[in-house]
Design a protein around this motif. Structure first.
Motif, PDB file in Angstrom:
ATOM      1  N   GLY A  29       5.065  -6.173 -22.393  1.00  0.00           N
ATOM      2  CA  GLY A  29       4.955  -5.079 -23.340  1.00  0.00           C
ATOM      3  C   GLY A  29       6.055  -4.053 -23.151  1.00  0.00           C
ATOM      4  O   GLY A  29       6.581  -3.494 -24.118  1.00  0.00           O
ATOM      5  N   ARG A  30       6.446  -3.819 -21.923  1.00  0.00           N
ATOM      6  CA  ARG A  30       7.510  -2.858 -21.647  1.00  0.00           C
ATOM      7  C   ARG A  30       8.874  -3.400 -22.062  1.00  0.00           C
ATOM      8  O   ARG A  30       9.790  -2.628 -22.345  1.00  0.00           O
ATOM      9  N   MET A  31       9.014  -4.725 -22.103  1.00  0.00           N
ATOM     10  CA  MET A  31      10.264  -5.309 -22.593  1.00  0.00           C
ATOM     11  C   MET A  31      10.495  -4.890 -24.046  1.00  0.00           C
ATOM     12  O   MET A  31      11.628  -4.646 -24.452  1.00  0.00           O
ATOM     13  N   HIS A  32       9.432  -4.824 -24.821  1.00  0.00           N
ATOM     14  CA  HIS A  32       9.540  -4.426 -26.226  1.00  0.00           C
ATOM     15  C   HIS A  32       9.653  -2.907 -26.368  1.00  0.00           C
ATOM     16  O   HIS A  32      10.383  -2.416 -27.220  1.00  0.00           O
ATOM     17  N   LEU A  92       9.003 -15.713 -21.057  1.00  0.00           N
ATOM     18  CA  LEU A  92       9.048 -14.309 -21.455  1.00  0.00           C
ATOM     19  C   LEU A  92      10.249 -14.030 -22.349  1.00  0.00           C
ATOM     20  O   LEU A  92      10.160 -13.259 -23.303  1.00  0.00           O
ATOM     21  N   PHE A  93      11.377 -14.664 -22.069  1.00  0.00           N
ATOM     22  CA  PHE A  93      12.559 -14.493 -22.910  1.00  0.00           C
ATOM     23  C   PHE A  93      12.308 -15.056 -24.310  1.00  0.00           C
ATOM     24  O   PHE A  93      12.680 -14.444 -25.310  1.00  0.00           O
ATOM     25  N   GLY A  98      13.215 -11.308 -31.041  1.00  0.00           N
ATOM     26  CA  GLY A  98      12.788 -11.030 -32.410  1.00  0.00           C
ATOM     27  C   GLY A  98      11.303 -10.752 -32.541  1.00  0.00           C
ATOM     28  O   GLY A  98      10.661 -10.204 -31.664  1.00  0.00           O
ATOM     29  N   SER A  99      10.772 -11.156 -33.693  1.00  0.00           N
ATOM     30  CA  SER A  99       9.345 -10.928 -33.946  1.00  0.00           C
ATOM     31  C   SER A  99       8.515 -12.020 -33.297  1.00  0.00           C
ATOM     32  O   SER A  99       8.967 -13.154 -33.137  1.00  0.00           O
ATOM     33  N   LEU A 100       7.312 -11.677 -32.942  1.00  0.00           N
ATOM     34  CA  LEU A 100       6.405 -12.614 -32.302  1.00  0.00           C
ATOM     35  C   LEU A 100       5.762 -13.481 -33.384  1.00  0.00           C
ATOM     36  O   LEU A 100       5.029 -12.996 -34.233  1.00  0.00           O
ATOM     37  N   SER A 104       7.316 -19.016 -31.795  1.00  0.00           N
ATOM     38  CA  SER A 104       7.803 -18.532 -30.502  1.00  0.00           C
ATOM     39  C   SER A 104       6.705 -18.562 -29.448  1.00  0.00           C
ATOM     40  O   SER A 104       6.961 -18.878 -28.282  1.00  0.00           O
ATOM     41  N   ILE A 105       5.479 -18.282 -29.852  1.00  0.00           N
ATOM     42  CA  ILE A 105       4.362 -18.373 -28.908  1.00  0.00           C
ATOM     43  C   ILE A 105       4.168 -19.824 -28.468  1.00  0.00           C
ATOM     44  O   ILE A 105       3.994 -20.109 -27.276  1.00  0.00           O
TER      45      ILE A 105
END
Length: 126
Positions: A29-32, A92-93, A98-100, A104-105
Protein backbone atom coordinates in the motif's frame (compact mmCIF):
# COMPACT_ATOMS: atom_id res chain seq x y z
CA UNK A 1 8.54 -44.68 10.21
CA UNK A 2 6.11 -42.63 12.30
CA UNK A 3 6.55 -38.86 12.64
CA UNK A 4 5.01 -36.45 15.12
CA UNK A 5 4.23 -32.73 15.10
CA UNK A 6 5.03 -30.10 17.71
CA UNK A 7 1.73 -28.20 17.92
CA UNK A 8 3.39 -25.08 19.34
CA UNK A 9 5.69 -24.84 16.31
CA UNK A 10 2.72 -25.32 13.98
CA UNK A 11 0.95 -22.44 15.75
CA UNK A 12 4.11 -20.31 15.49
CA UNK A 13 4.24 -21.06 11.77
CA UNK A 14 0.67 -19.81 11.34
CA UNK A 15 1.44 -16.67 13.36
CA UNK A 16 4.53 -15.94 11.24
CA UNK A 17 2.48 -16.31 8.04
CA UNK A 18 -0.21 -13.94 9.31
CA UNK A 19 2.25 -11.28 10.48
CA UNK A 20 4.30 -11.45 7.28
CA UNK A 21 1.14 -11.11 5.19
CA UNK A 22 0.04 -8.05 7.15
CA UNK A 23 3.44 -6.36 6.82
CA UNK A 24 3.71 -7.15 3.09
CA UNK A 25 0.23 -5.75 2.39
CA UNK A 26 1.08 -2.63 4.38
CA UNK A 27 4.30 -2.13 2.41
CA UNK A 28 2.48 -2.73 -0.90
CA UNK A 29 0.00 0.00 0.00
CA UNK A 30 2.85 2.38 0.73
CA UNK A 31 4.34 1.65 -2.70
CA UNK A 32 1.24 3.28 -4.18
CA UNK A 33 0.91 6.06 -1.60
CA UNK A 34 4.55 7.18 -1.73
CA UNK A 35 5.47 6.74 -5.38
CA UNK A 36 8.75 8.68 -5.12
CA UNK A 37 10.22 5.99 -2.83
CA UNK A 38 8.45 2.93 -4.23
CA UNK A 39 11.73 1.03 -4.70
CA UNK A 40 12.47 1.16 -0.97
CA UNK A 41 8.95 -0.03 -0.15
CA UNK A 42 9.32 -2.79 -2.76
CA UNK A 43 12.57 -3.91 -1.13
CA UNK A 44 11.03 -3.85 2.35
CA UNK A 45 7.86 -5.60 1.21
CA UNK A 46 9.72 -8.31 -0.65
CA UNK A 47 12.04 -8.93 2.31
CA UNK A 48 9.07 -9.08 4.69
CA UNK A 49 6.91 -11.28 2.49
CA UNK A 50 9.71 -13.54 1.24
CA UNK A 51 11.24 -13.98 4.68
CA UNK A 52 7.81 -14.60 6.18
CA UNK A 53 6.95 -17.25 3.58
CA UNK A 54 10.33 -18.90 4.05
CA UNK A 55 10.23 -18.74 7.88
CA UNK A 56 6.67 -20.09 7.97
CA UNK A 57 7.73 -23.04 5.81
CA UNK A 58 10.95 -23.65 7.73
CA UNK A 59 9.28 -23.50 11.15
CA UNK A 60 6.52 -25.76 9.82
CA UNK A 61 9.10 -28.25 8.59
CA UNK A 62 10.88 -28.05 11.95
CA UNK A 63 7.59 -28.91 13.66
CA UNK A 64 7.65 -32.36 12.04
CA UNK A 65 9.87 -34.72 14.01
CA UNK A 66 11.12 -38.08 12.83
CA UNK A 67 12.94 -40.73 14.86
CA UNK A 68 16.08 -40.14 12.76
CA UNK A 69 18.51 -37.21 12.75
CA UNK A 70 17.61 -34.44 10.28
CA UNK A 71 19.97 -31.71 9.08
CA UNK A 72 19.89 -28.98 6.43
CA UNK A 73 22.44 -27.91 3.85
CA UNK A 74 23.14 -24.23 4.54
CA UNK A 75 23.71 -23.24 0.91
CA UNK A 76 20.50 -24.78 -0.42
CA UNK A 77 18.55 -23.44 2.57
CA UNK A 78 19.88 -19.94 1.83
CA UNK A 79 18.99 -20.39 -1.84
CA UNK A 80 15.40 -21.27 -0.87
CA UNK A 81 15.20 -17.99 1.13
CA UNK A 82 16.61 -16.00 -1.81
CA UNK A 83 13.98 -17.58 -4.10
CA UNK A 84 11.16 -16.56 -1.74
CA UNK A 85 12.40 -12.96 -1.49
CA UNK A 86 13.04 -12.67 -5.24
CA UNK A 87 9.62 -13.96 -6.23
CA UNK A 88 7.99 -11.71 -3.64
CA UNK A 89 9.74 -8.74 -5.26
CA UNK A 90 8.56 -9.89 -8.69
CA UNK A 91 4.95 -10.32 -7.56
CA UNK A 92 4.88 -6.96 -5.77
CA UNK A 93 6.40 -5.28 -8.82
CA UNK A 94 3.79 -6.87 -11.12
CA UNK A 95 0.85 -5.68 -9.02
CA UNK A 96 2.49 -2.26 -8.50
CA UNK A 97 2.60 -1.36 -12.22
CA UNK A 98 -0.27 0.83 -13.35
CA UNK A 99 -3.81 0.05 -12.31
CA UNK A 100 -4.66 -3.08 -10.39
CA UNK A 101 -6.49 -5.41 -12.78
CA UNK A 102 -7.53 -9.04 -12.75
CA UNK A 103 -4.70 -9.76 -15.18
CA UNK A 104 -2.00 -8.21 -13.00
CA UNK A 105 -3.37 -9.93 -9.90
CA UNK A 106 -3.43 -13.25 -11.77
CA UNK A 107 0.10 -12.78 -13.09
CA UNK A 108 1.36 -11.82 -9.62
CA UNK A 109 -0.37 -14.87 -8.11
CA UNK A 110 1.13 -17.13 -10.77
CA UNK A 111 4.60 -15.73 -10.06
CA UNK A 112 4.11 -16.24 -6.31
CA UNK A 113 2.87 -19.80 -6.79
CA UNK A 114 5.83 -20.71 -8.98
CA UNK A 115 8.27 -19.08 -6.58
CA UNK A 116 6.77 -20.79 -3.56
CA UNK A 117 7.14 -24.12 -5.38
CA UNK A 118 10.82 -23.37 -6.03
CA UNK A 119 11.32 -22.29 -2.41
CA UNK A 120 9.45 -25.29 -1.02
CA UNK A 121 11.18 -27.98 -3.07
CA UNK A 122 14.65 -26.47 -2.69
CA UNK A 123 14.00 -26.21 1.06
CA UNK A 124 12.88 -29.84 1.17
CA UNK A 125 15.99 -30.79 -0.81
CA UNK A 126 18.18 -28.97 1.69
Amino acid sequence: MQGTYDASLVALSILIAALASFVAIEFAGRMHARRERWRLWLLGGSLAMGSGIWAMHFVGMSAFMLPVPISYDFGITLLSWVAAVAVSALALFIVHRGSLSAGSIGLGALAMGAGICVMHYSGMGA
